[in-house]
Design a protein around this motif. Sequence first.
Motif, PDB file in Angstrom:
ATOM      1  N   TYR A  44       1.266   6.561  -6.898  1.00 53.09           N
ATOM      2  CA  TYR A  44       0.083   7.368  -7.223  1.00 53.09           C
ATOM      3  C   TYR A  44       0.380   8.854  -6.984  1.00 53.09           C
ATOM      4  N   GLY A  45       1.149   9.142  -5.951  1.00 57.41           N
ATOM      5  CA  GLY A  45       1.534  10.525  -5.668  1.00 57.41           C
ATOM      6  C   GLY A  45       2.402  11.133  -6.761  1.00 57.41           C
ATOM      7  N   ARG A  53      -6.085   5.392  -2.891  1.00 54.80           N
ATOM      8  CA  ARG A  53      -4.618   5.466  -3.006  1.00 54.80           C
ATOM      9  C   ARG A  53      -4.037   6.732  -2.377  1.00 54.80           C
ATOM     10  N   GLU A  54      -4.908   7.657  -1.976  1.00 57.57           N
ATOM     11  CA  GLU A  54      -4.434   8.890  -1.345  1.00 57.57           C
ATOM     12  C   GLU A  54      -4.474   8.820   0.175  1.00 57.57           C
ATOM     13  N   ASP A  55      -5.164   7.842   0.722  1.00 57.31           N
ATOM     14  CA  ASP A  55      -5.352   7.729   2.170  1.00 57.31           C
ATOM     15  C   ASP A  55      -4.040   7.326   2.841  1.00 57.31           C
ATOM     16  N   GLN A  56      -3.412   8.273   3.532  1.00 57.47           N
ATOM     17  CA  GLN A  56      -2.101   8.041   4.156  1.00 57.47           C
ATOM     18  C   GLN A  56      -2.160   7.079   5.340  1.00 57.47           C
ATOM     19  N   MET A  78       0.835  -1.204   0.000  1.00 57.24           N
ATOM     20  CA  MET A  78       0.000   0.000   0.000  1.00 57.24           C
ATOM     21  C   MET A  78       0.870   1.254   0.000  1.00 57.24           C
ATOM     22  N   GLN A  79       1.978   1.238   0.726  1.00 56.80           N
ATOM     23  CA  GLN A  79       2.893   2.387   0.728  1.00 56.80           C
ATOM     24  C   GLN A  79       3.481   2.607  -0.669  1.00 56.80           C
ATOM     25  N   GLU A  86      -3.775   0.902   5.696  1.00 54.13           N
ATOM     26  CA  GLU A  86      -2.884  -0.246   5.540  1.00 54.13           C
ATOM     27  C   GLU A  86      -3.757  -1.480   5.414  1.00 54.13           C
ATOM     28  N   ARG A  91     -12.363  11.465  -2.747  1.00 61.51           N
ATOM     29  CA  ARG A  91     -11.077  10.878  -2.370  1.00 61.51           C
ATOM     30  C   ARG A  91     -10.842   9.570  -3.109  1.00 61.51           C
ATOM     31  N   ARG A  94       0.720   4.053  -2.923  1.00 62.50           N
ATOM     32  CA  ARG A  94       0.519   5.483  -2.623  1.00 62.50           C
ATOM     33  C   ARG A  94       1.664   6.319  -3.177  1.00 62.50           C
TER      34      ARG A  94
END
Length: 195
Positions: free
Chosen positions: A74-75, A106-109, A67-68, A112, A103, A71
């Motif tokens: 995606y960023g 993939r933007e949700d920091q 997931m990290q 997990e 939202r 993200r």
Amino acid sequence: MSDHETLTHLQSSWPGTEDYLQRVGQVTNDLMVLRELRERESYEASLTWLDRLGYDLSDVTAVPTGMQVLRFLYGRRIVVKAAMQLPVLQELQQELDAEETDRDVREDQTLELPSAEDAQLWAVPELQRKLIAWALETAQRHGFEKQLTVAQAVMLLNVVSMLEAEPGMSPEWAAESLRSVLSSGLFEKDENPQR
């Protein structure tokens, strides 16, 4: 501790033996341990910029979650379409859509995935390919022209994430830090994917 002192210490840890082949094996093992210790010291010396940031070698080599990685890509506007075919991500995105927010999952920091689902995400070939492609482009901008493994791409992801987290980081110092990691023995040695 000198090499001689280290070898003496290592030799004292082995049980005594009169068998020639066992003794040769012990000496060979001791020499291999000594070589690995010396290599690690040279890696750490070549990454002194880590000290300035308050990180250590384990931070550079840590394996992020799938997931990290998703993200991170995606960023940078790198979309991994196959990842969004995973049922867990589809469900999470549907929940966000039901809340009528704009939202993207993939933007949700904070998000997990459970370890089994995260392992599925890491196993998506497109995720690994796009991570390597991003890392290769980044490495080439800093003078590194060889092919990269997933493990090396992960190291670059970690370093870039560290540098971006630093307030007031100058582009020149960030570039020098990246060149430092790309030229380190640790980066060169990590030729096999570790996932």
